[in-house]
Motif scaffolding. Sequence first.
Motif, mmCIF file in Angstrom:
data_model
loop_
_atom_site.group_PDB
_atom_site.id
_atom_site.type_symbol
_atom_site.label_atom_id
_atom_site.label_comp_id
_atom_site.label_asym_id
_atom_site.label_seq_id
_atom_site.Cartn_x
_atom_site.Cartn_y
_atom_site.Cartn_z
ATOM 1 N N PRO A 55 0.812 -1.228 0.000
ATOM 2 C CA PRO A 55 0.000 0.000 0.000
ATOM 3 C C PRO A 55 0.844 1.276 0.000
ATOM 4 C CG PRO A 55 -0.273 -1.237 2.067
ATOM 5 C CD PRO A 55 0.462 -2.129 1.115
ATOM 6 N N ILE A 56 1.967 1.264 0.709
ATOM 7 C CA ILE A 56 2.802 2.478 0.727
ATOM 8 C C ILE A 56 3.352 2.754 -0.680
ATOM 9 C CG2 ILE A 56 5.044 3.372 1.536
ATOM 10 C CD1 ILE A 56 4.242 2.336 4.338
ATOM 11 N N LEU A 57 3.766 1.705 -1.381
ATOM 12 C CA LEU A 57 4.261 1.916 -2.756
ATOM 13 C C LEU A 57 3.160 2.484 -3.645
ATOM 14 C CD1 LEU A 57 6.440 -1.273 -3.395
ATOM 15 C CD2 LEU A 57 7.267 1.096 -3.283
ATOM 16 N N ALA A 58 1.934 1.985 -3.459
ATOM 17 C CA ALA A 58 0.819 2.491 -4.284
ATOM 18 C C ALA A 58 0.544 3.966 -3.978
ATOM 19 C CB ALA A 58 -0.433 1.649 -4.045
ATOM 20 N N LEU A 59 0.510 4.309 -2.707
ATOM 21 C CA LEU A 59 0.247 5.704 -2.326
ATOM 22 C C LEU A 59 1.382 6.607 -2.804
ATOM 23 C CD1 LEU A 59 -1.058 5.367 1.387
ATOM 24 C CD2 LEU A 59 -2.402 5.452 -0.712
ATOM 25 N N ALA A 60 2.612 6.158 -2.595
ATOM 26 C CA ALA A 60 3.767 6.983 -2.970
ATOM 27 C C ALA A 60 3.834 7.168 -4.485
ATOM 28 C CB ALA A 60 5.060 6.346 -2.455
ATOM 29 N N THR A 61 3.512 6.118 -5.229
ATOM 30 C CA THR A 61 3.530 6.243 -6.694
ATOM 31 C C THR A 61 2.438 7.214 -7.146
ATOM 32 O OG1 THR A 61 4.295 3.960 -6.881
ATOM 33 C CG2 THR A 61 3.439 4.973 -8.880
ATOM 34 N N ALA A 62 1.243 7.047 -6.580
ATOM 35 C CA ALA A 62 0.141 7.939 -6.963
ATOM 36 C C ALA A 62 0.531 9.392 -6.679
ATOM 37 C CB ALA A 62 -1.130 7.568 -6.197
ATOM 38 N N GLU A 63 1.067 9.635 -5.497
ATOM 39 C CA GLU A 63 1.456 11.013 -5.139
ATOM 40 C C GLU A 63 2.545 11.545 -6.065
ATOM 41 O OE1 GLU A 63 1.653 12.335 -0.876
ATOM 42 O OE2 GLU A 63 1.579 10.179 -0.552
ATOM 43 N N THR A 64 3.476 10.667 -6.427
ATOM 44 C CA THR A 64 4.593 11.088 -7.283
ATOM 45 C C THR A 64 4.104 11.506 -8.665
ATOM 46 O OG1 THR A 64 6.170 9.679 -6.133
ATOM 47 C CG2 THR A 64 6.726 10.270 -8.407
ATOM 48 N N VAL A 65 3.147 10.762 -9.214
ATOM 49 C CA VAL A 65 2.752 11.021 -10.608
ATOM 50 C C VAL A 65 1.460 11.842 -10.706
ATOM 51 C CG1 VAL A 65 4.001 8.984 -11.458
ATOM 52 C CG2 VAL A 65 1.582 8.752 -10.849
ATOM 53 N N GLY A 66 1.074 12.480 -9.598
ATOM 54 C CA GLY A 66 -0.015 13.448 -9.664
ATOM 55 C C GLY A 66 -1.397 12.928 -9.307
ATOM 56 N N GLY A 67 -1.471 11.779 -8.626
ATOM 57 C CA GLY A 67 -2.779 11.244 -8.204
ATOM 58 C C GLY A 67 -3.144 11.730 -6.808
ATOM 59 N N TYR A 68 -4.410 11.555 -6.449
ATOM 60 C CA TYR A 68 -4.873 11.996 -5.130
ATOM 61 C C TYR A 68 -4.816 10.860 -4.124
ATOM 62 C CZ TYR A 68 -6.514 16.193 -7.440
ATOM 63 O OH TYR A 68 -6.560 17.353 -8.152
ATOM 64 N N LEU A 69 -4.360 11.208 -2.920
ATOM 65 C CA LEU A 69 -4.256 10.229 -1.837
ATOM 66 C C LEU A 69 -5.617 9.595 -1.534
ATOM 67 C CD1 LEU A 69 -2.170 9.160 0.257
ATOM 68 C CD2 LEU A 69 -3.064 10.875 1.841
ATOM 69 N N GLU A 70 -6.673 10.417 -1.533
ATOM 70 C CA GLU A 70 -8.020 9.916 -1.201
ATOM 71 C C GLU A 70 -8.452 8.844 -2.202
ATOM 72 O OE1 GLU A 70 -7.467 13.202 -2.016
ATOM 73 O OE2 GLU A 70 -7.106 13.831 0.050
ATOM 74 N N ALA A 71 -8.043 9.028 -3.471
ATOM 75 C CA ALA A 71 -8.424 8.050 -4.495
ATOM 76 C C ALA A 71 -7.551 6.795 -4.413
ATOM 77 C CB ALA A 71 -8.295 8.673 -5.882
ATOM 78 N N ALA A 72 -6.333 6.939 -3.904
ATOM 79 C CA ALA A 72 -5.395 5.805 -3.885
ATOM 80 C C ALA A 72 -5.598 4.898 -2.671
ATOM 81 C CB ALA A 72 -3.959 6.326 -3.905
ATOM 82 N N MET A 73 -6.289 5.402 -1.630
ATOM 83 C CA MET A 73 -6.319 4.654 -0.365
ATOM 84 C C MET A 73 -7.059 3.309 -0.473
ATOM 85 S SD MET A 73 -5.131 4.415 2.561
ATOM 86 C CE MET A 73 -4.466 5.957 3.169
ATOM 87 N N ALA A 74 -8.240 3.286 -1.090
ATOM 88 C CA ALA A 74 -8.967 2.007 -1.183
ATOM 89 C C ALA A 74 -8.180 0.989 -2.023
ATOM 90 C CB ALA A 74 -10.377 2.233 -1.751
ATOM 91 N N PRO A 75 -7.651 1.377 -3.196
ATOM 92 C CA PRO A 75 -6.818 0.427 -3.937
ATOM 93 C C PRO A 75 -5.612 -0.057 -3.131
ATOM 94 C CG PRO A 75 -7.428 2.265 -5.346
ATOM 95 C CD PRO A 75 -7.918 2.602 -3.980
ATOM 96 N N ALA A 76 -5.009 0.855 -2.364
ATOM 97 C CA ALA A 76 -3.847 0.468 -1.546
ATOM 98 C C ALA A 76 -4.264 -0.603 -0.523
ATOM 99 C CB ALA A 76 -3.278 1.698 -0.835
ATOM 100 N N CYS A 77 -5.436 -0.417 0.077
ATOM 101 C CA CYS A 77 -5.918 -1.396 1.070
ATOM 102 C C CYS A 77 -6.225 -2.744 0.404
ATOM 103 C CB CYS A 77 -7.161 -0.858 1.789
ATOM 104 S SG CYS A 77 -6.767 0.476 2.940
ATOM 105 N N ALA A 78 -6.751 -2.700 -0.809
ATOM 106 C CA ALA A 78 -7.031 -3.956 -1.529
ATOM 107 C C ALA A 78 -5.735 -4.753 -1.724
ATOM 108 C CB ALA A 78 -7.697 -3.658 -2.873
ATOM 109 N N LEU A 79 -4.645 -4.053 -2.028
ATOM 110 C CA LEU A 79 -3.352 -4.743 -2.188
ATOM 111 C C LEU A 79 -2.932 -5.428 -0.887
ATOM 112 C CD1 LEU A 79 -1.485 -1.899 -4.090
ATOM 113 C CD2 LEU A 79 -1.814 -4.213 -5.006
ATOM 114 N N GLU A 80 -3.126 -4.735 0.232
ATOM 115 C CA GLU A 80 -2.722 -5.321 1.517
ATOM 116 C C GLU A 80 -3.612 -6.525 1.860
ATOM 117 O OE1 GLU A 80 0.030 -4.556 3.011
ATOM 118 O OE2 GLU A 80 -0.188 -5.582 4.922
#
Length: 299
Positions: A55-80
Amino acid sequence: MTVIEKVDLNAYLASKNALIEQALDQFIPEQSLPYGKLFTAARYSLLGGGKRLRPILALATAETVGGYLEAAMAPACALEMIHTYSLIHDDLPCMDNDDYRRGKPSLHRAFPEGHAVLTGDYLLTYAFEVLSKAPKLTAEQRLRLITVLSQRSGGEGMISGQVLDLDIVGKKIDLEILKLVHRLKTGALLKASIEFGGIVANVPESQMVLLQEFGEKIGLAFQIMDDVLDVTASEQKHGKKTASDIANNKTTYVSLKGLEQSRALAQKLSDEAVQTLRQLPYDVSLLTGLAQLMVQRSH
Ligand code: GRG
């Protein structure tokens, strides 16, 4: 990496860890139902442990390439959730037969074995429900996430890797087969974590290709270091008995190449991953720090 960057990275990891923990807790609350034990068991494995690397890699990648944390959180949890299910099933007597995971008794030791199987099944199934309802994303993005996760964790990825892994126990295998096992079993889900960040931010295909290359390289570097740590890390730090690969008669990078060469190879892959990343038109310092941390970790 300077000392300041290291401090910042630690602060980043701690804050994201807390957010992920909170989100996971909300996704699976305790429930007083006749079958409430399922959620208690899921929480036992899912909460309060693990590095939350995917999940941290997903959030960090999203933040790096211009995505929103709020949108990345559920996908990040699905990975975990998928990762945790894989650990639960991997620990079962029919697979690695591990008594400890993340510093406590593995799920089938703390709960009946049948419940452990079903809890893994539940986390696997629920991960896709979470993706199908993920907020702040379009239907197309949700579908892409579902497609990528099912490929990376399924018959083209983690499950096939696990089948190969079971098949090679006690057999002499060469580096190419070992690489394939690692790429499928561990690398595929780490790659998905990076891809998830790209999907959330809707990056163009040319950038997705670079993210995928980065994900593949850090995935292999991570697994090589896992082989190294299996031999070197203390039981307390690793959260399970070390040198289990030797006990289980498994071929690893260390058994084929030795400790020093394995460490050097992991570092080389991490450096190459960073070079790939630098072709992106973003500030990639956060992901660079994470890639370095993955090969310099002690657990
Ligand atoms: C049972 C379908 C099925 C798959 C199992 C990933 C996997 C496949 C098994 C895990 C076995 C293992 C120990 C692999 C080595 C690399 C790895 C995935 C380690 C555990 O991941 P970490 O270090 O664990 O991210 P935490 O606990 O920090 O989340």
